[in-house]
Design an enzyme around this catalytic site. Structure first.
Site, PDB file in Angstrom:
ATOM      1  N   ARG A 123      88.612  57.006  48.554  1.00 50.16           N
ATOM      2  CA  ARG A 123      87.246  56.496  48.579  1.00 50.16           C
ATOM      3  C   ARG A 123      86.340  57.581  49.162  1.00 50.16           C
ATOM      4  O   ARG A 123      86.760  58.378  50.025  1.00 50.16           O
ATOM      5  CB  ARG A 123      87.222  55.272  49.489  1.00 50.16           C
ATOM      6  CG  ARG A 123      85.875  54.592  49.639  1.00 50.16           C
ATOM      7  CD  ARG A 123      85.860  53.362  48.857  1.00 50.16           C
ATOM      8  NE  ARG A 123      84.749  52.460  49.170  1.00 50.16           N
ATOM      9  CZ  ARG A 123      83.965  51.957  48.228  1.00 50.16           C
ATOM     10  NH1 ARG A 123      84.105  52.289  46.954  1.00 50.16           N
ATOM     11  NH2 ARG A 123      83.019  51.081  48.539  1.00 50.16           N
ATOM     12  N   THR A 411      82.507  51.233  38.038  1.00 48.98           N
ATOM     13  CA  THR A 411      83.904  50.974  38.339  1.00 48.98           C
ATOM     14  C   THR A 411      84.752  50.792  37.074  1.00 48.98           C
ATOM     15  O   THR A 411      84.277  50.292  36.064  1.00 48.98           O
ATOM     16  CB  THR A 411      84.066  49.753  39.283  1.00 48.98           C
ATOM     17  OG1 THR A 411      83.164  49.897  40.372  1.00 48.98           O
ATOM     18  CG2 THR A 411      85.479  49.648  39.809  1.00 48.98           C
ATOM     19  N   THR A 429      85.514  54.317  41.025  1.00 47.11           N
ATOM     20  CA  THR A 429      84.122  53.907  40.862  1.00 47.11           C
ATOM     21  C   THR A 429      83.155  55.022  41.231  1.00 47.11           C
ATOM     22  O   THR A 429      83.483  55.900  42.044  1.00 47.11           O
ATOM     23  CB  THR A 429      83.840  52.661  41.741  1.00 47.11           C
ATOM     24  OG1 THR A 429      82.519  52.196  41.462  1.00 47.11           O
ATOM     25  CG2 THR A 429      83.951  52.953  43.225  1.00 47.11           C
ATOM     26  N   ASN A 431      80.219  53.464  41.800  1.00 45.49           N
ATOM     27  CA  ASN A 431      79.426  52.305  42.199  1.00 45.49           C
ATOM     28  C   ASN A 431      78.594  51.783  41.046  1.00 45.49           C
ATOM     29  O   ASN A 431      79.150  51.411  40.037  1.00 45.49           O
ATOM     30  CB  ASN A 431      78.602  52.564  43.463  1.00 45.49           C
ATOM     31  CG  ASN A 431      78.180  51.239  44.098  1.00 45.49           C
ATOM     32  OD1 ASN A 431      78.826  50.217  43.866  1.00 45.49           O
ATOM     33  ND2 ASN A 431      77.115  51.224  44.867  1.00 45.49           N
ATOM     34  N   ASP A 453      77.387  50.628  49.331  1.00 40.65           N
ATOM     35  CA  ASP A 453      78.456  49.700  49.725  1.00 40.65           C
ATOM     36  C   ASP A 453      78.557  49.561  51.244  1.00 40.65           C
ATOM     37  O   ASP A 453      79.322  48.738  51.749  1.00 40.65           O
ATOM     38  CB  ASP A 453      79.807  50.137  49.137  1.00 40.65           C
ATOM     39  CG  ASP A 453      80.002  49.592  47.721  1.00 40.65           C
ATOM     40  OD1 ASP A 453      79.193  48.762  47.287  1.00 40.65           O
ATOM     41  OD2 ASP A 453      80.959  50.005  47.046  1.00 40.65           O
ATOM     42  N   SER A 482      84.964  48.213  50.248  1.00 42.18           N
ATOM     43  CA  SER A 482      85.066  48.175  48.785  1.00 42.18           C
ATOM     44  C   SER A 482      85.660  46.853  48.328  1.00 42.18           C
ATOM     45  O   SER A 482      86.358  46.178  49.085  1.00 42.18           O
ATOM     46  CB  SER A 482      85.960  49.310  48.312  1.00 42.18           C
ATOM     47  OG  SER A 482      86.211  49.209  46.931  1.00 42.18           O
ATOM     48  N   SER A 483      85.386  46.505  47.093  1.00 44.04           N
ATOM     49  CA  SER A 483      86.031  45.329  46.498  1.00 44.04           C
ATOM     50  C   SER A 483      87.174  45.722  45.576  1.00 44.04           C
ATOM     51  O   SER A 483      87.848  44.854  45.020  1.00 44.04           O
ATOM     52  CB  SER A 483      85.014  44.510  45.699  1.00 44.04           C
ATOM     53  OG  SER A 483      84.026  43.994  46.554  1.00 44.04           O
TER      54      SER A 483
HETATM   55  N1  GLY Z   1      81.496  50.202  44.518  1.00 42.04           N
HETATM   56  C1  GLY Z   1      82.152  49.001  44.275  1.00 42.04           C
HETATM   57  C2  GLY Z   1      83.277  48.747  45.204  1.00 42.04           C
HETATM   58  O1  GLY Z   1      83.912  49.677  45.676  1.00 42.04           O
HETATM   59  O2  GLY Z   1      83.519  47.617  45.516  1.00 42.04           O
END
Ligand code: GLY
Length: 615
Positions: A123, A411, A429, A431, A453, A482-483
């Site tokens: 990330r 993503t 991603t 984003n 985020d 993050s999701s």
């Molecule tokens: N940028 C979307 C996520 O990481 O959740």
């Protein structure tokens, strides 16, 4: 509704031999997909593969397959597919972004002590200029709500190149040049703009950047909007990105983090007022994390740990289902009781996401408390099957003070398996669509807008409507929450059990609920991968307090005779507030074939137009 039921009956009646079917019991008249009546026959015509890649663009899936044909493993395939996605899905992910890769390694010519499962975190991290209150107080940006989504201050230090090459060097088998060749080819020869690309172009983030004539977004417009004339069917070539990819193929990660490319990144961000040093670019390193694990239906689930919020939400939700397994199994598939239960579980776990989660390297996260069986049982016991609860009552009863500091679609997901039993679930991603819209001059790739985020403005939801805690405020070197939820499920409790499911998706917080639903579709309900990714879905993220539901589910009917009503009516009678609309989540899944030993089914979500490639 009739059509939907007919479709489900058709699949259910065509299925045989699902080894993991749950305790048999008689299906009700309401639908074929009671968990207790798990399907038992293979779907005729569902293709199976000995090795396969499912990405959200066919060119990327084929890049992965090319590596498998060369004798490469699932890691080689995933890395090739990912570099190719940087070219063919430039609005979703790419070398200017970051990601998470879950790697399940069963056999490798040079590694002993397998099986092993690794959660590789690459990330982005916040640059050195990032302060907790930056977006709230900077005189030039405090009144600009788009400051964290468009332009130089939206950009966090990218991690994708470091992550992919780390995965390749440690766990792959092919050379850098070999795995990057398909991406370079796609950049030089071009790819055909599809409907999904045009959907991304139409997004509000892009519209804003496109309007700002003569600004920092000029190169974005030239390359990615073809000077405002881009349309479906156009051939889009990226010679500048090909140059970047060739340098990386030749010199490795240092070409990106300390060579010409690093200087170009520093200079374009500096021109936008965001000063990033060469030293902090050179210092970027991926993190190797231990996956979260849980047991679900006698299968081991590997979920991604923080800074993913997805893994914790998935483990909690699966735990709540297990805690009330008998009741859950009595619900029909996509019936109002089942959707109500899932929605209530999502509200609990998303409330925790909002209150507790952030980068664990910088902030204490009570992961063990949140995911413990005692906690998920407690949450499950608070689900009232007949009513919703006051919105503030959701979430874990864990003391916040203990671990709490004082102040407190874009993503893309791809799944890959090889014939040695290795598997990769990889979500990446930049984003929002096309990230920050900032292009690195001379190298043509887009930089992310991952700063959004973070909790950029306290108490204000981010672009995904997510409210997040002060633990997730920006700080230098910190990763935003993050999701992304790459997930691998084994077919038994032990690490030596074969891979059952490789799954993940794109779509902000929708990733988590979508991944969980496809996991249930494949594991609990026995739906084949290609059908599971296409199923209509629901989404609830606690705040806003709205259940998003695809009309196909809401309008279907349940019950019989005088008791017949729509699922929507069933949910509203329990107090759910519904908003009908398309699922914003795109899932790619690979499932072990229940009928052909050693082979896999694969599905790329039709919502984005991807296609798996395998043989
Ligand atoms: N940028 C979307 C996520 O990481 O959740």
């Amino acid at each position: 509704m009739v059509l939907r039921s007919a479709f489900l009956v058709l699949i259910a009646s065509a299925l045989t031999g699902c080894a993991e079917s749950r305790t048999a019991s008689t299906p009700t008249s309401q639908g074929p997909y009671r968990a207790a009546a798990a399907p038992t026959n293979p779907v005729k015509g569902e293709p199976t593969y000995r090795h396969v890649v499912a990405a959200d663009h066919e060119i990327a899936s084929k890049a992965g397959l090319e590596m498998l044909r060369k004798g490469g493993n699932a890691v080689d395939a995933a890395v090739a597919a990912s570099f190719t996605l940087s070219v063919v899905r430039p609005y979703s992910c790419g070398i200017g972004g970051g990601g998470f890769m879950m790697i399940h390694l069963k056999r490798h010519p040079k590694i002993t002590g397998l099986p092993r499962t690794i959660a590789l975190d690459y990330r982005e991290v916040a640059p050195s200029w990032a302060r907790a209150d930056f977006f709230e107080t900077d005189p030039k940006l405090k009144d600009d709500p788009a400051a964290s989504t468009n332009g130089a201050h939206a950009v966090a230090i990218p991690g994708t190149v470091a992550g992919l090459l780390d995965a390749l060097e440690k766990f792959g088998t092919l050379s850098r040049e070999a795995v990057m060749a398909p991406a370079i080819r796609a950049a030089e020869e071009g790819f055909v703009v599809d409907a999904d690309y045009m959907r991304a172009v139409a997004s509000s983030n892009v519209a804003r950047g496109a309007k700002e004539a003569g600004s920092q977004f000029a190169e974005f417009r030239t390359i990615y909007l073809l000077n405002g004339r881009v349309k479906e069917g156009d051939l889009l070539k990226q010679p500048a990105q090909a140059r970047a990819l060739k340098l990386i193929a030749r010199d490795g990660a240092k070409a990106f983090y300390s060579g010409e490319i690093a200087s170009a990144i520093r200079s374009v961000l500096g021109a936008g007022g965001a000063n990033v040093t060469l030293a902090e670019l050179a210092a970027y390193r991926p993190r190797e994390l231990l996956p979260l694990t849980t047991s679900f239906q006698g299968k081991k689930v590997f979920a991604f740990p923080p800074p993913s919020s997805g893994g914790i939400v998935i483990v909690q939700t699966l735990g709540m289902i297990e805690a009330r397994r008998e009741e859950f199994d009595s619900f029909d598939y996509d019936s109002s009781p089942q959707i109500h239960f899932l929605t209530e579980a999502f509200k609990h776990s998303f409330a925790d996401r909002s209150r507790f989660l952030a980068d664990p390297a910088v902030t204490d996260i009570p992961v063990l408390n949140l995911t413990s069986q005692a906690n998920t049982r407690d949450l499950a016991s608070r689900i009232d099957l007949s009513r919703t609860q006051p919105i503030e009552s959701y979430g874990s009863n864990i003391p916040r003070a203990a671990a709490h500091p004082p102040t407190d679609s874009g993503t893309s997901h791809l799944s890959a398996v090889d014939s040695w039993g290795n598997a990769v679930a990889c979500t990446e991603t930049i984003n929002l669509q096309f990230g920050s819209l900032v292009v690195v001059p001379g190298f043509g790739f887009l930089l992310n807008d991952q700063m959004d985020d973070f909790t950029t403005r306290r108490g204000t939801p981010n672009a995904f409507g997510l409210r997040q805690d002060d633990r997730n405020l920006p700080a230098p070197g910190k990763q935003p929450l993050s999701s992304m939820s790459p997930t691998i499920v084994l077919s038994g409790e032990t690490d030596t059990s074969p891979v059952e499911l490789v799954v993940g998706g794109s779509g902000g917080p929708w990733i988590i609920t979508g991944t969980l639903q496809v996991l249930l579709d494949c594991v609990t309900y026995g739906i084949p991968a290609s059908k599971a990714v296409a199923q209509p879905r629901i989404h609830h993220q606690w705040m806003p307090n709205t259940l998003r539901i695809e009309p196909e589910i809401a309008d279907s009917t349940e019950g019989s005779g005088k008791q017949t009503r729509t699922v929507r009516a069933g949910l509203e009678s329990r107090g759910q507030e519904l908003k009908l609309g398309k699922s914003e989540c795109v899932i790619q899944a690979i499932r072990r074939s229940p009928s052909s030993p050693g082979r896999f089914e694969a599905g790329s979500d039709p919502r984005k137009g991807g296609k798996p490639a395998g043989e």
